[in-house]
Design a protein around this motif. Structure first.
Motif, PDB file in Angstrom:
ATOM      1  N   THR A 156       0.845  -1.181   0.000  1.00 57.77           N
ATOM      2  CA  THR A 156       0.000   0.000   0.000  1.00 57.77           C
ATOM      3  C   THR A 156       0.890   1.245   0.000  1.00 57.77           C
ATOM      4  OG1 THR A 156      -1.644  -1.194   1.270  1.00 57.77           O
ATOM      5  CG2 THR A 156      -1.878   1.183   1.185  1.00 57.77           C
ATOM      6  N   ILE A 157       0.676   2.124  -0.969  1.00 55.42           N
ATOM      7  CA  ILE A 157       1.493   3.336  -1.064  1.00 55.42           C
ATOM      8  C   ILE A 157       0.755   4.509  -0.425  1.00 55.42           C
ATOM      9  CG2 ILE A 157       2.460   5.045  -2.656  1.00 55.42           C
ATOM     10  CD1 ILE A 157       3.076   2.749  -4.575  1.00 55.42           C
ATOM     11  N   ASP A 158      -0.499   4.679  -0.826  1.00 55.33           N
ATOM     12  CA  ASP A 158      -1.201   5.846  -0.307  1.00 55.33           C
ATOM     13  C   ASP A 158      -2.426   5.432   0.493  1.00 55.33           C
ATOM     14  OD1 ASP A 158      -1.845   8.460   0.239  1.00 55.33           O
ATOM     15  OD2 ASP A 158      -1.542   9.133  -1.812  1.00 55.33           O
ATOM     16  N   THR A 159      -2.872   6.356   1.319  1.00 55.55           N
ATOM     17  CA  THR A 159      -4.035   6.104   2.153  1.00 55.55           C
ATOM     18  C   THR A 159      -5.295   6.094   1.291  1.00 55.55           C
ATOM     19  OG1 THR A 159      -5.256   6.877   4.088  1.00 55.55           O
ATOM     20  CG2 THR A 159      -4.227   8.559   2.712  1.00 55.55           C
ATOM     21  N   SER A 160      -6.295   5.345   1.733  1.00 54.22           N
ATOM     22  CA  SER A 160      -7.526   5.260   0.985  1.00 54.22           C
ATOM     23  C   SER A 160      -8.689   5.212   1.963  1.00 54.22           C
ATOM     24  CB  SER A 160      -7.530   4.010   0.113  1.00 54.22           C
ATOM     25  OG  SER A 160      -8.653   4.030  -0.731  1.00 54.22           O
ATOM     26  N   GLN A 161      -9.881   5.461   1.466  1.00 57.26           N
ATOM     27  CA  GLN A 161     -11.051   5.400   2.344  1.00 57.26           C
ATOM     28  C   GLN A 161     -12.154   4.627   1.683  1.00 57.26           C
ATOM     29  OE1 GLN A 161     -12.320   9.134   3.986  1.00 57.26           O
ATOM     30  NE2 GLN A 161     -10.233   9.785   4.424  1.00 57.26           N
ATOM     31  N   ILE A 162     -12.939   3.927   2.501  1.00 61.20           N
ATOM     32  CA  ILE A 162     -14.007   3.105   1.981  1.00 61.20           C
ATOM     33  C   ILE A 162     -15.067   3.004   3.075  1.00 61.20           C
ATOM     34  CG2 ILE A 162     -12.830   0.979   2.709  1.00 61.20           C
ATOM     35  CD1 ILE A 162     -13.701  -0.238   0.028  1.00 61.20           C
ATOM     36  N   TRP A 163     -16.311   2.822   2.663  1.00 65.89           N
ATOM     37  CA  TRP A 163     -17.415   2.875   3.625  1.00 65.89           C
ATOM     38  C   TRP A 163     -17.974   1.483   3.873  1.00 65.89           C
ATOM     39  CZ3 TRP A 163     -15.679   6.799   0.925  1.00 65.89           C
ATOM     40  CH2 TRP A 163     -15.765   8.095   1.464  1.00 65.89           C
ATOM     41  N   PHE A 164     -18.323   1.170   5.109  1.00 61.19           N
ATOM     42  CA  PHE A 164     -19.047  -0.077   5.351  1.00 61.19           C
ATOM     43  C   PHE A 164     -19.995   0.091   6.525  1.00 61.19           C
ATOM     44  CE2 PHE A 164     -17.764  -2.755   8.987  1.00 61.19           C
ATOM     45  CZ  PHE A 164     -16.744  -1.992   9.529  1.00 61.19           C
ATOM     46  N   LYS A 165     -20.904  -0.861   6.650  1.00 63.12           N
ATOM     47  CA  LYS A 165     -21.918  -0.795   7.701  1.00 63.12           C
ATOM     48  C   LYS A 165     -21.811  -2.025   8.581  1.00 63.12           C
ATOM     49  CE  LYS A 165     -25.190   0.409   4.073  1.00 63.12           C
ATOM     50  NZ  LYS A 165     -25.871   1.628   4.056  1.00 63.12           N
ATOM     51  N   SER A 166     -21.942  -1.825   9.890  1.00 61.14           N
ATOM     52  CA  SER A 166     -22.210  -2.957  10.776  1.00 61.14           C
ATOM     53  C   SER A 166     -23.697  -2.878  11.098  1.00 61.14           C
ATOM     54  CB  SER A 166     -21.379  -2.838  12.051  1.00 61.14           C
ATOM     55  OG  SER A 166     -21.927  -1.848  12.897  1.00 61.14           O
ATOM     56  N   ALA A 167     -24.180  -3.801  11.915  1.00 63.98           N
ATOM     57  CA  ALA A 167     -25.590  -3.732  12.284  1.00 63.98           C
ATOM     58  C   ALA A 167     -25.853  -2.449  13.077  1.00 63.98           C
ATOM     59  CB  ALA A 167     -25.968  -4.961  13.097  1.00 63.98           C
ATOM     60  N   GLN A 168     -24.819  -1.931  13.749  1.00 62.41           N
ATOM     61  CA  GLN A 168     -24.982  -0.791  14.640  1.00 62.41           C
ATOM     62  C   GLN A 168     -24.927   0.553  13.923  1.00 62.41           C
ATOM     63  OE1 GLN A 168     -25.532  -1.062  18.006  1.00 62.41           O
ATOM     64  NE2 GLN A 168     -25.753  -3.226  17.475  1.00 62.41           N
TER      65      GLN A 168
END
Lengths: 621, 264
Positions: A74-86
């Motif tokens: 991994t070279i650069d930072t990244s962002q991604i979205w996810f859901k838990s039940a909460q």
């Protein structure tokens, strides 16, 4: 206002840890097991892996660059979205390779909480420690530690316990605490969402349960108001001050104090477009206000209430992380950014360089690439800021080289005074009255000009001894002369002051003003005070209107400590006296004194003659 | 503050930083839902005004509804509108796959417009959740003289201190919506009642989820005819937003190459 029920809490989580300890893999698994993977993504990753003739690689979910996938890093930072039940999460993946530390910081600085990965086989490594230390500096306090690749350690409870003990100790040493430490096999999903059947000895939470226990970063509304002015708009007949409330609460009618200009005015209105009218704004809101009077306010001014103001100073100590390849050196100049304020600063001193492996610190001439150090920064202009403990927003700063960010840091004032009281004139309606006896009249009668000889130097350097001898000799020669001595003044004029940085600064401010009056009266006045701060001496110089002569009574700490005429060093070393200059408080060397009197190489008599000769040259009419 | 307030406040802060720090600034307006939200946020940031030009880089292949929308809202919102055409597809990198080449026209059109007007900053409405290469972007992202993105050497950016000073010959891309998600955009459109083109609503069992050029965008199966229905649909779906965008997936690195060359 919104009527929706579906808006859920969002928590930003950064994944950190040493390179190859499995960060990207864990993110992939987290997504898969919470059912958050977009359609077709699994197949796309499979195709990428087949094309490279390699087994399935979860890391490809976030390693979007071709070069990241080809090099498996991994070279650069990244962002991604996810859901838990909460609730909803933003996952910030941060590179673990040392070379990409700036990208790790870019990612981690935005997080509410962190997941630290440690490889069960390799145990605690360099970046496991560096990243934790940086999290502490960046202000991320909620941490869960994941011991990964437990399969390669034979799912052994004792190996897990060993790492847990080592790492908990390290975190405790730097002032952090892990909420949970969890054994996992990220690749297979053990203890990610479902409890592992291969490690039944572990009875704690799964990773997702641990994350659901964290809270979004705190609301700063309960702190004192801090509103840095971002811009001033005059698009129509309104003059709007725009900015984001960093902390506290602002209500129409409040009287605001703008630092460092120290102007005040009341809030007349809170302006907004296509939004319900409101009379209160709280921390986090980007707002616009109008004032009840037209003040000259500009970007960089910091608004507060009058009863809870920021510190004003032009010098402060901070702990910073240094990003460029080239080292940081004393004397170098950078641009300091304090929220919306930007001013040039000079690195006055590097106090200590930290070793994040051994948790030791040592003096250093430089701060190397990726170094963490305590430094003293000085600006020409007065700054408005807070200590980190008081405010996590205004207690932080960054440095730039004019183009990019080169350092970020936290502010401590350690030994430096708040100068607000010193620079504020409290009375209004003051009118200066002209004397009818002129300076020329006084000079003619006395046969010499008036002026201030400001002795500065360490305790024991010889200031009082030389001052008194010079006074006697000048008096003999017919001079109007008087010595203001430290201990004497503290018995009367300054009897109400102690030795805190603020009191020391006030002590010197009063001496400076009194000395200026003596000089104005036509006398030669000699002051004998340690006066350790440059800003204080500069203020005394300004008070004396061009008749000020800084005299550095020079002797180094070792020499003074050896002399120790009043036994003060011994007591300071034993901890009986706090804030003692040279021992537990700073002495800032004169930068360009009018006269240097070296008491280590000359006799007292020679020193006195040197000063007398200087006075004869400069003060005789 | 609720989550939408927080998103809005951050975007307003970014737009105000850009306006204060960059002279010769323009905002890209693709006429899609995201860029309408972006224009709306600018009006929030600047109290009803949009104090810089709004630029439509026109491929000439937009849907007729979109051109009508552009004329109406440029007028209603008092925008200083710039429209510039894109060079023909023959001028794009021939080694790119076909749909990517079509998209690359926009990169060339943008590059020409930047040179023509001398802009130092371009505000673009990309979001991290759209595409994994965009997820790596900075809020203030420096570009080379050719508009290229050196994604291996991105500068650090933290605590909302953006890199706003740029060396001569380069420009900044500013991304005020980077932290928003698709569903955030729709919830904000619903709350603020922001106008959008009708193509987003289902007709004959299909709707456009993402709007690009006619020849490289396709509609998805949907029955959503209101914003509430669109939001409900998105809460349940696992289909990525840009599934209807051909150029993203022609080859593994097609989108990365487009962006490195200056695509939004």
């Amino acid at each position: 206002m919104s009527t929706e029920t579906s808006l859920r809490d969002l928590l930003r989580i950064v994944i950190v840890g040493h390179v190859d300890h499995g960060k990207s893999t864990m993110v992939g698994r987290l997504f898969h097991d919470t059912g958050s993977l977009p359609e077709g993504k699994l197949e796309a990753i499979q195709a990428m892996c087949e094309r490279r003739g390699m087994p399935f690689e979860w890391a490809f979910l976030m390693d979007a660059f071709q070069s990241e996938r080809d090099q498996g890093i991994t070279i650069d930072t990244s962002q991604i979205w996810f859901k838990s039940a909460q609730r909803d999460y933003t996952i910030i993946d941060a590179p673990g390779h040392r070379e990409f530390l700036k990208n790790m910081i870019t990612g981690a600085a935005n997080a509410d909480a962190a997941v630290m990965l440690i490889d069960a086989g390799q145990g605690v490594q360099q970046q496991s420690r560096t990243h934790a230390y940086l999290l502490q500096l960046l202000g991320v306090r909620q941490i869960v530690v994941v011991v990964n690749k437990m399969d390669l350690a034979g799912f052994a409870a004792d190996r897990f316990a060993e790492i847990e003990t080592t790492y908990r100790q390290y975190l405790a040493d730097i002032g952090l605490q892990a909420a949970h430490i969890i054994p996992v096999v990220a690749r297979d999903g053990d203890n990610i969402v479902t409890p592992s059947e291969r490690m039944t000895w572990y009875r704690g939470k799964t990773l997702v349960e641990a994350l659901d226990g964290f809270v979004s970063v705190g609301d700063l509304t309960s702190l004192p108001l801090r509103l840095p002015i971002q811009d001033v708009y005059k698009f129509d007949d309104r003059r709007i001050l725009a900015g984001r409330v960093l902390s506290g609460r602002l209500t129409v009618g409040d009287r605001l104090l703008f630092s460092p200009s120290n102007k005040t005015a009341r809030v007349a209105s809170i302006e907004a477009w296509s939004a319900p009218a409101k009379t209160t704004a709280v921390a986090g809101e980007s707002i616009g206000i109008t004032l009840d009077e037209q003040l000259f306010i500009e970007r960089g001014d910091l608004a507060s209430h009058e009863d809870a103001t920021p510190i004003e100073t032009n010098v402060f100590q901070g702990r910073l992380f240094w990003l460029p390849n080239e080292p940081l050196q004393p004397g170098a100049s950078y641009r300091l950014r304090l929220q919306t304020r930007e001013v040039p600063v000079t690195v006055q001193e590097i106090k200590a360089l930290y070793d994040v492996e051994q948790l030791t610190s040592a003096p250093s001439d430089i701060v190397p690439h990726h170094g963490i150090a305590d430094v003293v920064l000085r600006s020409q202009a007065m700054l408005a800021l807070d200590r980190l403990e008081e405010n996590p927003k205004t207690g932080r700063f960054v440095l730039t080289d004019g183009v990019n960010l080169v350092a970020g840091g936290t502010i401590s004032m350690d030994g430096y005074p708040n100068q607000r009281q010193l620079v504020t004139i409290r009375s209004s309606n003051l009118t200066e009255v002209e004397h009818t006896v002129t300076h020329a009249n006084r000079e003619q009668r006395n046969g010499h000009r008036g002026g201030v000889l400001w002795f500065t130097g360490l305790s024991g350097a010889g200031k009082s001894t030389i001052a008194m001898a010079v006074e006697r000799e000048l008096f003999r020669r017919g001079f109007q002369v008087y010595v203001l001595d430290g201990d004497n003044v503290r018995r009367g004029l300054n009897a109400n002051l102690g030795f805190s940085p603020e009191d020391r600064a006030e002590n010197i401010r009063r001496i400076g003003e009194v000395a200026a009056l003596f000089a104005d009266a036509g006398m030669v006045v000699i002051t004998a005070f340690i006066s350790p701060y440059r800003s204080d001496r500069q203020r005394a110089r300004n008070a004396a209107h061009g008749t000020f002569h800084e005299v550095y009574i020079k002797a180094d700490l070792a020499a003074c400590e050896l002399r120790d005429p009043k036994g003060l060093y011994r007591r300071a070393r034993q901890g009986e006296i706090g804030n003692f200059t040279g021992v537990s408080a700073p002495y800032e060397l004169p930068e360009d004194p009018e006269l240097v009197v070296d008491t280590q190489v000359q006799s007292v008599e020679a020193c006195v003659q040197q000063v007398i000769a200087y006075i004869e040259r400069k003060f005789r009419a | 503050m609720d989550p939408l307030d927080r998103l809005e406040s951050q975007s307003v802060y970014i737009l105000r930083e850009a306006f204060n720090q960059i002279d010769r600034l323009a905002m890209l307006w693709s006429l899609g839902k995201d860029s309408n939200v972006m224009v709306w946020l600018a009006k929030k940031a600047f109290f009803g005004h949009v104090p810089f030009p709004v630029m439509h880089i026109d491929t000439g292949k937009k849907f007729p509804e979109m051109y009508a929308f552009r004329e109406k809202y440029a007028r209603d919102w008092h925008l200083s509108l710039i429209t510039d055409d894109c060079p023909p597809v023959e001028e794009t990198d021939a080694s790119l796959p076909p749909a990517a080449r079509s998209a690359a026209r926009k990169t060339l059109g943008l590059k020409n417009a930047i040179a023509k007007y001398g802009f130092n900053g371009i505000i673009a409405g990309i979001r991290r959740d759209e595409e994994s290469v965009r997820a790596k972007e900075r809020v203030f992202s420096p570009r080379g003289s050719e508009g290229s993105w050196d994604f291996r050497q991105q500068p650090p950016e933290f605590w909302d201190y953006f890199n706003t000073n740029l060396p001569a010959g380069t420009h900044l891309r500013v991304h005020p919506l980077l932290h928003w998600t698709e569903i955030d955009i729709w919830r904000y459109i619903r709350r603020e009642q922001i106008p959008i083109v009708d193509l987003y609503f289902a007709r004959d069992g299909k709707r456009y989820r993402s709007l690009g050029d006619q020849d490289i965008t396709s509609p998805v199966a949907s029955t959503a005819v209101t914003i509430d229905e669109i939001i409900a649909e998105l809460e349940g779906t696992k289909t990525p937003e840009r599934a209807g965008r051909a150029m993203d997936r022609e080859t593994e690195d097609a989108f990365e190459r487009l962006r490195a060359a200056g695509y939004m």
